[in-house]
Design an enzyme around this catalytic site. Structure first.
Site, PDB file in Angstrom:
ATOM      1  N   LYS A  48       0.601  -1.279   0.205  1.00 29.88           N
ATOM      2  CA  LYS A  48       0.078  -0.173   0.094  1.00 29.88           C
ATOM      3  C   LYS A  48       0.676   1.290   0.060  1.00 29.88           C
ATOM      4  CE  LYS A  48      -2.915  -2.374   3.124  1.00 29.88           C
ATOM      5  NZ  LYS A  48      -3.044  -2.374   4.641  1.00 29.88           N
ATOM      6  N   ASP A 109      14.393  -0.950   1.198  1.00 28.46           N
ATOM      7  CA  ASP A 109      15.006  -0.924   2.985  1.00 28.46           C
ATOM      8  C   ASP A 109      15.942  -2.034   2.664  1.00 28.46           C
ATOM      9  OD1 ASP A 109      15.710  -0.841   5.440  1.00 28.46           O
ATOM     10  OD2 ASP A 109      13.368  -0.867   6.138  1.00 28.46           O
ATOM     11  N   ASP A 165       3.952   3.740   6.517  1.00 24.22           N
ATOM     12  CA  ASP A 165       3.197   3.424   7.797  1.00 24.22           C
ATOM     13  C   ASP A 165       3.961   3.209   8.908  1.00 24.22           C
ATOM     14  OD1 ASP A 165       3.484   0.884   6.743  1.00 24.22           O
ATOM     15  OD2 ASP A 165       2.207   0.221   8.263  1.00 24.22           O
TER      16      ASP A 165
END
Ligand code: PRP
Length: 188
Positions: A48, A109, A165
């Site tokens: 998302k 990441d 998030d």
């Protein structure tokens, strides 16, 4: 589960202001428009987190293009560490065989998510497969990823906002900020 009452109060430092992000996306869009001129471009968003980035980037590209959406998950909910496990929650809607595919990510990441996706999407025989990420955090890389377009290289801090998030929150912030450590270290 902790529900913050003030999203902004949980941010220790704003890393990238809204204006900076939008200016960089306009540059990326212009570069991609030049690079893919005359070709059949398909943007694949990795949900998302990449939702705001994809929405802004596609409008910064002046070429005709198609979009498709995948949803994968590598992080297990309220954690700041990648599990290394990648699950496909939503697959592509259309075939990408013979298409020029540009993957849009919000952040790289460890690289484990893209490492998996490159192999998965590469197996669908696109004409080309390239990567555009808004954020790159190279300090945490576990596998090498060939990144074609990078918005910003950032330090090894836990960032949220503009799609990113923590525990599914903070995605709607218009900037990218560093989450105060006490938010994810304080017991509930
Ligand atoms: C985040 C982010 C990338 C991935 C990067 O997604 O959107 O897809 O992690 O991490 P990696 O390079 O260590 O694999 P996440 O799994 O948290 O899902 P989300 O996009 O729904 O937030």
């Amino acid at each position: 589960m902790r529900t913050p009452t003030d999203l902004h109060a949980d941010i220790g430092e704003v890393l990238l202001e809204e204006g900076q992000i939008q200016a960089r996306i306009r540059e990326l869009g212009a570069q991609i428009s030049t690079d893919y001129a005359g070709r059949r471009l398909t943007l694949v968003s990795v949900l998302k987190g990449s939702l705001p980035f994809m929405a802004d980037l596609m409008r910064a590209i002046s070429l005709p293009l198609r979009i498709d959406l995948m949803e994968v998950s590598s992080y297990g909910g309220a954690t700041t560490e990648s599990s290394g496990l990648v699950r496909i929650l939503k697959d592509l809607s259309s075939s990408i065989e013979g298409e020029e595919v540009l993957i849009c990510e919000d952040i790289i990441d460890t690289g484990l998510t893209l490492n998996y996706l490159i192999r998965y999407l590469g197996g669908k025989k696109p004409a080309s497969l390239r990567i555009c990420t808004l954020l790159d955090k190279p300090a945490r890389r576990l596998v090498e990823i060939p990144v074609d377009y990078t918005g910003f290289t950032i330090p090894d801090q836990f960032v949220v906002g503009y799609g990113l998030d923590y525990d599914e929150l903070y995605r709607n912030l218009r900037f990218v900020g560093v989450l105060r450590p006490e938010v994810y270290t304080t017991p509930e």
